[in-house]
Design an enzyme around this catalytic site. Structure first.
Site, PDB file in Angstrom:
ATOM      1  N   HIS A 210       0.668  -1.201  -0.069  1.00 26.83           N
ATOM      2  CA  HIS A 210      -0.083   0.178  -0.131  1.00 26.83           C
ATOM      3  C   HIS A 210       0.620   1.158  -0.161  1.00 26.83           C
ATOM      4  O   HIS A 210       0.419   2.394  -0.350  1.00 26.83           O
ATOM      5  CB  HIS A 210      -0.893   0.277   1.355  1.00 26.83           C
ATOM      6  CG  HIS A 210      -0.417   0.063   2.394  1.00 26.83           C
ATOM      7  ND1 HIS A 210       0.441  -0.341   3.036  1.00 26.83           N
ATOM      8  CD2 HIS A 210      -0.076   1.600   2.982  1.00 26.83           C
ATOM      9  CE1 HIS A 210       0.950   0.152   4.304  1.00 26.83           C
ATOM     10  NE2 HIS A 210       0.918   1.350   4.497  1.00 26.83           N
TER      11      HIS A 210
HETATM   12  C1  UD1 Z   1      -2.352   6.406   5.059  1.00 28.31           C
HETATM   13  C2  UD1 Z   1      -1.256   6.896   6.154  1.00 28.31           C
HETATM   14  C3  UD1 Z   1       0.394   6.244   6.166  1.00 28.31           C
HETATM   15  C4  UD1 Z   1      -0.888   4.330   6.527  1.00 28.31           C
HETATM   16  C5  UD1 Z   1      -1.654   4.075   5.534  1.00 28.31           C
HETATM   17  C6  UD1 Z   1      -2.789   2.707   6.077  1.00 28.31           C
HETATM   18  C7  UD1 Z   1      -0.532   9.321   5.026  1.00 28.31           C
HETATM   19  C8  UD1 Z   1       0.502   9.593   4.595  1.00 28.31           C
HETATM   20  N1  UD1 Z   1      -0.620   8.006   5.552  1.00 28.31           N
HETATM   21  O1  UD1 Z   1      -2.012   6.201   3.698  1.00 28.31           O
HETATM   22  O2  UD1 Z   1       1.498   5.730   6.850  1.00 28.31           O
HETATM   23  O3  UD1 Z   1      -0.110   3.551   6.704  1.00 28.31           O
HETATM   24  O4  UD1 Z   1      -2.400   5.057   5.943  1.00 28.31           O
HETATM   25  O5  UD1 Z   1      -3.721   1.995   5.086  1.00 28.31           O
HETATM   26  O6  UD1 Z   1      -0.730   9.380   5.885  1.00 28.31           O
HETATM   27  N2  UD1 Z   1      -9.065   5.286   1.307  1.00 28.31           N
HETATM   28  C9  UD1 Z   1     -10.490   4.304   0.558  1.00 28.31           C
HETATM   29  N3  UD1 Z   1     -11.458   3.838   2.097  1.00 28.31           N
HETATM   30  C10 UD1 Z   1     -10.866   4.680   3.187  1.00 28.31           C
HETATM   31  C11 UD1 Z   1      -9.659   4.926   2.891  1.00 28.31           C
HETATM   32  C12 UD1 Z   1      -9.324   5.616   2.009  1.00 28.31           C
HETATM   33  O7  UD1 Z   1     -11.064   3.851   0.150  1.00 28.31           O
HETATM   34  O8  UD1 Z   1     -11.482   4.332   4.080  1.00 28.31           O
HETATM   35  C13 UD1 Z   1      -8.803   5.143  -0.068  1.00 28.31           C
HETATM   36  C14 UD1 Z   1      -8.699   7.172  -0.372  1.00 28.31           C
HETATM   37  O9  UD1 Z   1      -9.668   7.448  -1.057  1.00 28.31           O
HETATM   38  C15 UD1 Z   1      -7.622   7.126  -1.162  1.00 28.31           C
HETATM   39  C16 UD1 Z   1      -6.676   6.077  -0.630  1.00 28.31           C
HETATM   40  O10 UD1 Z   1      -7.238   4.932  -0.028  1.00 28.31           O
HETATM   41  O11 UD1 Z   1      -7.364   7.052  -2.983  1.00 28.31           O
HETATM   42  C17 UD1 Z   1      -4.931   6.435   0.146  1.00 28.31           C
HETATM   43  O12 UD1 Z   1      -5.678   7.047   1.225  1.00 28.31           O
HETATM   44  P1  UD1 Z   1      -5.026   8.145   2.021  1.00 28.31           P
HETATM   45  O13 UD1 Z   1      -5.397   8.466   3.906  1.00 28.31           O
HETATM   46  O14 UD1 Z   1      -4.598   9.145   1.358  1.00 28.31           O
HETATM   47  O15 UD1 Z   1      -3.853   7.418   2.505  1.00 28.31           O
HETATM   48  P2  UD1 Z   1      -2.989   5.837   2.547  1.00 28.31           P
HETATM   49  O16 UD1 Z   1      -2.083   5.285   1.578  1.00 28.31           O
HETATM   50  O17 UD1 Z   1      -3.421   4.793   3.248  1.00 28.31           O
END
Ligand code: UD1
Length: 358
Positions: A210
């Site tokens: 991820h």
């Molecule tokens: C974040 C953290 C990372 C952690 C990871 C665990 C930062 C900089 N990074 O990255 O340290 O290891 O979380 O997962 O804060 N999304 C969903 N549903 C959700 C949550 C997210 O669909 O419940 C999607 C978002 O819309 C986005 C993607 O997942 O497209 C990434 O979410 P984002 O909050 O940007 O951070 P992570 O990559 O999860």
């Protein structure tokens, strides 16, 4: 006259935060002098990425949910700061506790310190020494503005010293070990994940991918998933970010046919799946350590790790992202024998609260 309680805001934002917040909230509630308030920034919002952890780890409903969701880094961090400042002005807490290294960690620490509210950072002092990782920037900045630094390992304390941070630095052990010890027996009793996925203990590999530096790079994703497709008996709970990019790179259909891609799973299923896996292949920080706790050999698809202790005796191996190298490492035997405990005694939350009482 009744004595004023110490008001503490605990911040949770994304999946890796929830297991760290659970034992802290539980411990604060045991002490009458504290009034702990939980805030969810809403960075993660799906049931799979957030709700299931609240349910399984029995975390009470947050008093506030800031509804931040995903966004560009500046946008996500900025929105969190704007909303969190309003809460701090209203609640006037004595202390704000932030955990880990997500965007909300640095956002909330910065708001609190500018309002002259004390800040405690749980999981302080971790370093990957790779500033291309957003998490590394979040860690460094948070540590430099925190008033209390609760480190999980001796190595973390040394990192802080090298950066000139000496005051209020405590090695309290790893809070994720608290949660793990508390829940592994429950996972054994309750998890039906092996039956649901028709898996035999030690006959499958578990994988998670991820990290942005992997998912957002088409070539790296190709190398990783081409290797996975050769192995076949891999189960991969898929983070939404990884799924989005697999689709964008037109790899999802092929991968779906070869390996078992499932939705993100809850904490109990995850630690049970991990304990029974032959090996785990990951780019997660937390999972490397949970692999160590369950004595499952781990392959980390990164150039560095925040948990160098796990590399001793080859419990964990850093593996270059090249299809052939990944394949070779997954298939080669990795049977570490000796295991030392670097992560404390599973009473980290107690030690943190005790320190804050004194
Ligand atoms: C974040 C953290 C990372 C952690 C990871 C665990 C930062 C900089 N990074 O990255 O340290 O290891 O979380 O997962 O804060 N999304 C969903 N549903 C959700 C949550 C997210 O669909 O419940 C999607 C978002 O819309 C986005 C993607 O997942 O497209 C990434 O979410 P984002 O909050 O940007 O951070 P992570 O990559 O999860």
């Amino acid at each position: 006259m009744t004595k004023q309680k110490i008001k503490i805001i605990c911040v949770a934002a994304a999946r890796p935060n929830f297991m760290k917040i659970a034992p802290l909230m539980e411990e604060f509630k045991k002490h009458k002098q504290f009034n702990p308030i939980l805030i969810h920034t809403g960075q993660h919002y799906d049931y799979n990425m957030s709700g299931s952890f609240f349910k399984e780890l029995k975390i009470s409903k947050p008093k506030y949910n800031l509804g931040i969701k995903a966004g560009l880094h500046g946008e996500q961090t900025g929105k969190t700061m704007i909303e969190f400042e309003k809460i701090c002005l209203k609640e006037k807490p004595n202390l704000v506790i932030v955990v880990g290294d997500v965007n909300a960690t640095v956002a909330c620490a910065l708001v609190a310190t500018k309002l002259q509210i004390k800040v405690a950072h749980v999981e302080a002092g971790l370093r990957s020494f790779d500033k291309n990782m957003p998490e590394e920037i979040n860690r460094i900045l948070t540590d430099h503005i925190s008033d209390y630094l609760f480190c999980p390992t001796k190595t973390a304390v040394i990192h802080l010293k090298k950066e000139g941070i000496f005051k209020n630095v405590y090695n309290v052990g790893d809070i994720m070990y608290d949660v793990f010890l508390k829940n592994i027996k429950m996972a054994e009793r309750k998890s039906k994940i092996l039956t649901i996925l028709s898996l035999q203990p030690k006959k499958y590999y578990l994988a998670t991918i991820h990290r942005a530096e992997n998912t957002n790079d088409r070539n790296k994703m190709k190398e990783i998933f081409n290797a996975f497709c050769e192995i076949k008996n891999i189960v991969l709970p898929c983070h939404p970010r990884a799924e989005k990019y697999l689709r964008e790179y037109k790899l999802l259909d092929k991968v779906n046919k070869k390996i078992n891609i499932i939705k993100p799973i809850g904490y109990l299923d995850m630690i049970w799946l991990l304990k029974n896996a032959k090996k785990v292949i990951t780019d997660s920080g937390g999972l490397q350590k949970e692999a160590y706790f369950t004595k499952t050999p781990c392959i980390t698809l990164r150039d560095q790790t925040e948990w160098p202790e796990t590399l001793n005796n080859e419990w964990n191996k850093l593996v270059k992202i090249e299809e052939k190298i990944i394949l070779k490492n997954i298939l080669s035997s990795q049977t570490p024998k000796i295991q030392k405990n670097y992560f404390g005694n599973g009473k980290t939350s107690k030690q943190i609260v005790k320190t804050l009482i004194l």
